[in-house]
Design a protein around this motif. Structure first.
Motif, PDB file in Angstrom:
ATOM      1  N   LYS A 110      22.040  29.135  39.370  1.00 44.56           N
ATOM      2  CA  LYS A 110      21.665  29.957  38.224  1.00 44.56           C
ATOM      3  C   LYS A 110      22.133  31.396  38.414  1.00 44.56           C
ATOM      4  O   LYS A 110      22.607  32.038  37.471  1.00 44.56           O
ATOM      5  N   ILE A 111      21.985  31.913  39.639  1.00 46.41           N
ATOM      6  CA  ILE A 111      22.425  33.282  39.923  1.00 46.41           C
ATOM      7  C   ILE A 111      23.935  33.397  39.739  1.00 46.41           C
ATOM      8  O   ILE A 111      24.437  34.348  39.129  1.00 46.41           O
ATOM      9  N   LYS A 112      24.682  32.414  40.263  1.00 46.64           N
ATOM     10  CA  LYS A 112      26.140  32.460  40.106  1.00 46.64           C
ATOM     11  C   LYS A 112      26.538  32.329  38.639  1.00 46.64           C
ATOM     12  O   LYS A 112      27.507  32.948  38.185  1.00 46.64           O
ATOM     13  N   ARG A 113      25.782  31.534  37.883  1.00 48.16           N
ATOM     14  CA  ARG A 113      26.078  31.414  36.447  1.00 48.16           C
ATOM     15  C   ARG A 113      25.851  32.763  35.744  1.00 48.16           C
ATOM     16  O   ARG A 113      26.643  33.153  34.882  1.00 48.16           O
ATOM     17  N   ASP A 114      24.771  33.472  36.130  1.00 48.55           N
ATOM     18  CA  ASP A 114      24.527  34.792  35.570  1.00 48.55           C
ATOM     19  C   ASP A 114      25.699  35.728  35.854  1.00 48.55           C
ATOM     20  O   ASP A 114      26.129  36.499  34.986  1.00 48.55           O
ATOM     21  N   ILE A 115      26.211  35.666  37.105  1.00 49.63           N
ATOM     22  CA  ILE A 115      27.337  36.515  37.490  1.00 49.63           C
ATOM     23  C   ILE A 115      28.566  36.174  36.650  1.00 49.63           C
ATOM     24  O   ILE A 115      29.280  37.068  36.160  1.00 49.63           O
ATOM     25  N   ILE A 116      28.839  34.886  36.467  1.00 47.98           N
ATOM     26  CA  ILE A 116      29.998  34.461  35.674  1.00 47.98           C
ATOM     27  C   ILE A 116      29.886  34.952  34.239  1.00 47.98           C
ATOM     28  O   ILE A 116      30.854  35.462  33.658  1.00 47.98           O
ATOM     29  N   LEU A 117      28.702  34.832  33.648  1.00 48.93           N
ATOM     30  CA  LEU A 117      28.512  35.283  32.266  1.00 48.93           C
ATOM     31  C   LEU A 117      28.771  36.783  32.145  1.00 48.93           C
ATOM     32  O   LEU A 117      29.382  37.244  31.180  1.00 48.93           O
ATOM     33  N   SER A 118      28.298  37.544  33.137  1.00 48.54           N
ATOM     34  CA  SER A 118      28.507  38.989  33.115  1.00 48.54           C
ATOM     35  C   SER A 118      29.988  39.330  33.275  1.00 48.54           C
ATOM     36  O   SER A 118      30.523  40.172  32.545  1.00 48.54           O
ATOM     37  N   LEU A 119      30.661  38.689  34.236  1.00 47.69           N
ATOM     38  CA  LEU A 119      32.088  38.938  34.451  1.00 47.69           C
ATOM     39  C   LEU A 119      32.907  38.522  33.237  1.00 47.69           C
ATOM     40  O   LEU A 119      33.854  39.217  32.839  1.00 47.69           O
ATOM     41  N   ARG A 120      32.569  37.394  32.646  1.00 45.28           N
ATOM     42  CA  ARG A 120      33.295  36.926  31.466  1.00 45.28           C
ATOM     43  C   ARG A 120      33.153  37.916  30.315  1.00 45.28           C
ATOM     44  O   ARG A 120      34.118  38.198  29.599  1.00 45.28           O
ATOM     45  N   SER A 142      32.026  29.447  42.561  1.00 41.57           N
ATOM     46  CA  SER A 142      32.542  30.458  43.493  1.00 41.57           C
ATOM     47  C   SER A 142      34.007  30.763  43.213  1.00 41.57           C
ATOM     48  O   SER A 142      34.428  31.931  43.197  1.00 41.57           O
ATOM     49  N   GLN A 143      34.808  29.722  42.997  1.00 39.04           N
ATOM     50  CA  GLN A 143      36.229  29.932  42.700  1.00 39.04           C
ATOM     51  C   GLN A 143      36.419  30.699  41.395  1.00 39.04           C
ATOM     52  O   GLN A 143      37.277  31.584  41.294  1.00 39.04           O
ATOM     53  N   LEU A 144      35.602  30.359  40.394  1.00 35.19           N
ATOM     54  CA  LEU A 144      35.721  31.035  39.108  1.00 35.19           C
ATOM     55  C   LEU A 144      35.342  32.506  39.222  1.00 35.19           C
ATOM     56  O   LEU A 144      35.984  33.372  38.613  1.00 35.19           O
ATOM     57  N   ILE A 145      34.296  32.808  40.001  1.00 33.25           N
ATOM     58  CA  ILE A 145      33.902  34.203  40.203  1.00 33.25           C
ATOM     59  C   ILE A 145      35.046  34.996  40.824  1.00 33.25           C
ATOM     60  O   ILE A 145      35.364  36.113  40.392  1.00 33.25           O
ATOM     61  N   ARG A 146      35.718  34.413  41.831  1.00 41.74           N
ATOM     62  CA  ARG A 146      36.843  35.108  42.473  1.00 41.74           C
ATOM     63  C   ARG A 146      37.975  35.345  41.477  1.00 41.74           C
ATOM     64  O   ARG A 146      38.593  36.413  41.457  1.00 41.74           O
TER      65      ARG A 146
END
Length: 356
Positions: free
Chosen positions: A150-160, A191-195
């Protein structure tokens, strides 16, 4: 998955006379179903078996054996075919949370005496009690895994969101992000998507990589010049009153009513220690985000503390993005299901003012 479960249940624990609550155990098995290789229909069969226990707690000895005929079980499962029922019972036996106690003719029944059931043939549910702690540990691991996702999903949404606001030349990457978010959550894929998203934003903003150690949760973050924040046209400034309405828990840590940003920041500094956020991470956050926005991040983490397994690591994830987005602290607001808007610079000493 069967061999995993058998390995996990290699050592049984001593069970007290009353035994554990059968519905709490069922909830733990449901949470850890993936680790045990159990489908939701198999869990449904286990629920039906537990319903034949006359007490709420799983007993010991023959009283933990239930002996409904397959036809009776099938009726309780809304007409599940007996062939399907047998397959799900085999799965429960195979993973070690139910055991068979068969009669010579494989019929299920009980012998009763003056004190109640003295001998029973059927499906023994006592392994649930014997392995209750291991089952709960597995459920806790699964809860932690889901929280991390969930935390990583939050990060992805913010980065997107940042990438969407910055340029239109990363359409393919944004489409990939959309597809990954629609699929079953996967730690490696996230993780790959965040990078990839961070690399694309770095290329747009010209922001160099942040220095750090190999320890992800406690890396040192160098303060950097912050690029201009790109915001939506109708963003609402954040006031202290808005923060306290969204993050009401922090008020309990101040002896009197919080009336200005200075007392809010002082309270947040104390709360940071309670949450396990190191002084180095706290100071980095104040340098990069500013003391008021860092205090808001702490207040938000406190508000959703039950779902944040590693507050210090969560702060580090936010600070890693601060070189690209001067309002990176807003990511946790999204996690709360709110969007307070842009944090604009102004005098922090009044509830009527906004912060930066």
């Amino acid at each position: 998955m069967e061999h995993v479960a058998k390995t996990a249940f290699a050592r049984a624990e001593k069970v007290c006379a009353d035994g554990p609550d059968k519905w709490k155990i069922l909830n733990a098995v449901t949470e850890a179903a993936q680790e045990f290789g159990l489908s939701h229909r198999t869990i449904g069969v286990l629920r039906a078996l537990l319903s034949f226990l006359p007490t709420r707690h799983i007993p010991v000895g023959p009283r933990a054996i239930v002996f409904p005929a397959n036809a009776t079980l099938s009726d309780r499962l809304h007409g599940m075919p007996e062939s399907t029922l047998r397959r799900h019972i085999a799965a429960l036996v195979g993973c070690g949370i139910v055991s068979r106690h068969d009669s010579p003719n494989r019929k299920r029944y009980a012998r009763r005496g003056q004190g109640g059931i003295v001998h029973a043939f059927g499906l023994d549910l006592s392994p649930l009690a014997q392995h209750a702690r291991q089952i709960q540990d597995a459920a806790n691991r699964e809860t932690e895994r889901k929280t991390a996702l969930k935390i990583k999903r939050d990060i992805i949404l913010s980065l997107r969101h940042t990438l969407q606001s910055s340029a239109g030349e990363n359409f393919a990457l944004l489409q990939d992000a959309h597809r990954v978010l629609r699929r079953t959550p996967d730690n490696n894929a996230y993780s790959q998507l965040i990078r990839r998203l961070e690399t694309a934003i770095d290329a747009l903003s010209g922001t160099p990589e942040m220095s750090g150690t190999d320890t992800e949760n406690e890396r040192h973050i160098e303060p950097q010049s912050k690029p201009k924040y790109i915001s939506a046209p109708n963003d609402t400034p954040v006031t202290l009153g808005l923060v306290l309405s969204v993050c009401s828990e922090i008020a309990a840590y101040f002896p009197t009513q919080i009336q200005d940003w200075r007392s809010f920041v002082t309270t947040a500094d104390q709360v940071a220690g309670f949450l396990g956020i190191s002084s180095q991470t706290l100071n980095n956050g104040k340098t990069i985000l500013g003391p008021e926005q860092m205090a808001i991040v702490i207040a938000c983490i406190l508000q959703k503390a039950a779902t944040v397994d590693n507050p210090s690591g969560y702060v580090c994830d936010i600070l890693r993005r601060a070189g690209r987005d001067s309002n990176a602290g807003l990511a946790i607001f999204h996690a709360l299901g709110r969007n307070p808007g842009k944090l604009s610079a102004d005098n922090p000493e009044s509830d009527d003012k906004t912060i930066g």
